[in-house]
Design a protein around this motif. Structure first.
Motif, PDB file in Angstrom:
ATOM      1  N   ALA A  93       0.830  -1.214   0.000  1.00 39.23           N
ATOM      2  CA  ALA A  93       0.000   0.000   0.000  1.00 39.23           C
ATOM      3  C   ALA A  93       0.857   1.254   0.000  1.00 39.23           C
ATOM      4  CB  ALA A  93      -0.936  -0.005   1.206  1.00 39.23           C
ATOM      5  N   LEU A 107      -6.095   9.666   0.350  1.00 38.76           N
ATOM      6  CA  LEU A 107      -7.081   8.909  -0.418  1.00 38.76           C
ATOM      7  C   LEU A 107      -6.418   7.743  -1.154  1.00 38.76           C
ATOM      8  CD1 LEU A 107     -10.070   8.840  -1.376  1.00 38.76           C
ATOM      9  CD2 LEU A 107      -9.312  10.184  -3.342  1.00 38.76           C
ATOM     10  N   VAL A 108      -5.280   8.019  -1.781  1.00 40.80           N
ATOM     11  CA  VAL A 108      -4.560   6.968  -2.498  1.00 40.80           C
ATOM     12  C   VAL A 108      -4.116   5.875  -1.536  1.00 40.80           C
ATOM     13  CG1 VAL A 108      -2.417   6.489  -3.749  1.00 40.80           C
ATOM     14  CG2 VAL A 108      -3.863   8.386  -4.439  1.00 40.80           C
ATOM     15  N   THR A 109      -3.626   6.271  -0.368  1.00 37.30           N
ATOM     16  CA  THR A 109      -3.194   5.288   0.622  1.00 37.30           C
ATOM     17  C   THR A 109      -4.354   4.401   1.050  1.00 37.30           C
ATOM     18  OG1 THR A 109      -1.492   6.799   1.415  1.00 37.30           O
ATOM     19  CG2 THR A 109      -2.094   4.998   2.875  1.00 37.30           C
ATOM     20  N   LYS A 110      -5.512   5.005   1.246  1.00 42.13           N
ATOM     21  CA  LYS A 110      -6.699   4.241   1.663  1.00 42.13           C
ATOM     22  C   LYS A 110      -7.046   3.170   0.620  1.00 42.13           C
ATOM     23  CE  LYS A 110     -11.642   4.869   2.398  1.00 42.13           C
ATOM     24  NZ  LYS A 110     -12.736   5.850   2.407  1.00 42.13           N
ATOM     25  N   TYR A 111      -7.129   3.577  -0.654  1.00 41.62           N
ATOM     26  CA  TYR A 111      -7.518   2.620  -1.680  1.00 41.62           C
ATOM     27  C   TYR A 111      -6.394   1.650  -2.021  1.00 41.62           C
ATOM     28  CZ  TYR A 111     -11.907   5.003  -2.175  1.00 41.62           C
ATOM     29  OH  TYR A 111     -13.139   5.525  -1.921  1.00 41.62           O
ATOM     30  N   ALA A 112      -5.158   2.117  -1.972  1.00 39.47           N
ATOM     31  CA  ALA A 112      -4.042   1.204  -2.222  1.00 39.47           C
ATOM     32  C   ALA A 112      -3.979   0.143  -1.135  1.00 39.47           C
ATOM     33  CB  ALA A 112      -2.730   1.983  -2.297  1.00 39.47           C
ATOM     34  N   LYS A 113      -4.271   0.525   0.101  1.00 38.34           N
ATOM     35  CA  LYS A 113      -4.279  -0.442   1.196  1.00 38.34           C
ATOM     36  C   LYS A 113      -5.377  -1.487   0.978  1.00 38.34           C
ATOM     37  CE  LYS A 113      -4.610  -0.838   6.191  1.00 38.34           C
ATOM     38  NZ  LYS A 113      -4.872  -0.168   7.448  1.00 38.34           N
ATOM     39  N   LYS A 114      -6.553  -1.027   0.543  1.00 36.34           N
ATOM     40  CA  LYS A 114      -7.644  -1.968   0.282  1.00 36.34           C
ATOM     41  C   LYS A 114      -7.284  -2.922  -0.857  1.00 36.34           C
ATOM     42  CE  LYS A 114     -11.533   0.772   1.901  1.00 36.34           C
ATOM     43  NZ  LYS A 114     -12.804   1.419   1.553  1.00 36.34           N
ATOM     44  N   LEU A 115      -6.738  -2.372  -1.944  1.00 37.71           N
ATOM     45  CA  LEU A 115      -6.380  -3.216  -3.082  1.00 37.71           C
ATOM     46  C   LEU A 115      -5.281  -4.203  -2.737  1.00 37.71           C
ATOM     47  CD1 LEU A 115      -6.492  -0.649  -6.019  1.00 37.71           C
ATOM     48  CD2 LEU A 115      -8.054  -2.551  -5.601  1.00 37.71           C
TER      49      LEU A 115
END
Length: 118
Positions: free
Chosen positions: A15, A59-67
């Motif tokens: 992430a 925001l990028v960190t949040k979605y990168a962590k989810k992915l």
């Protein structure tokens, strides 16, 4: 280290690297569209970081962590053992290394590997 901790660390690593890479794309794009020089550029750069990049990075960190969590967990479910998590992490790191080399350092890793083999 147990599998749960390894999975957690793998998710954070993937992430963070993914978020930094995407943030680098955004920075490069914005820098190409700023036509100022000198102190005005410094001021604009500082304002962009505060007003735009901090929220974007979050925001990028949040979605990168989810992915990355989905990627690691899917890899773990396929086999269900600790080695699969390590293999998934290694695969993600190799892909991220190639992307970092290409887009942040202008090094074509794939072409260099082809040149070594040929």
């Amino acid at each position: 280290m147990n599998r749960r901790q390894l999975t957690k660390y793998a998710i954070y690593i993937v992430a963070a690297l993914s978020a930094a890479l995407i943030n680098g794309f955004v920075i490069t794009y914005v820098q190409q569209h700023i036509d100022e020089n000198g102190y005005m550029l410094v001021l604009i750069d500082m304002l962009i970081v505060v007003l735009i990049f901090a929220p974007i990075f979050a925001l990028v960190t949040k979605y990168a962590k989810k992915l990355s969590k989905v990627y690691i967990n899917t890899s773990r479910k396929v086999s269900g053992n600790k080695k699969t998590v390590l293999l998934a992490l290694l695969t993600a790191l190799v892909i991220l290394f190639i992307l970092y080399a290409k887009y942040r350092h202008n090094i074509n890793v794939i072409q260099d590997i082809k040149n070594l083999i040929a």
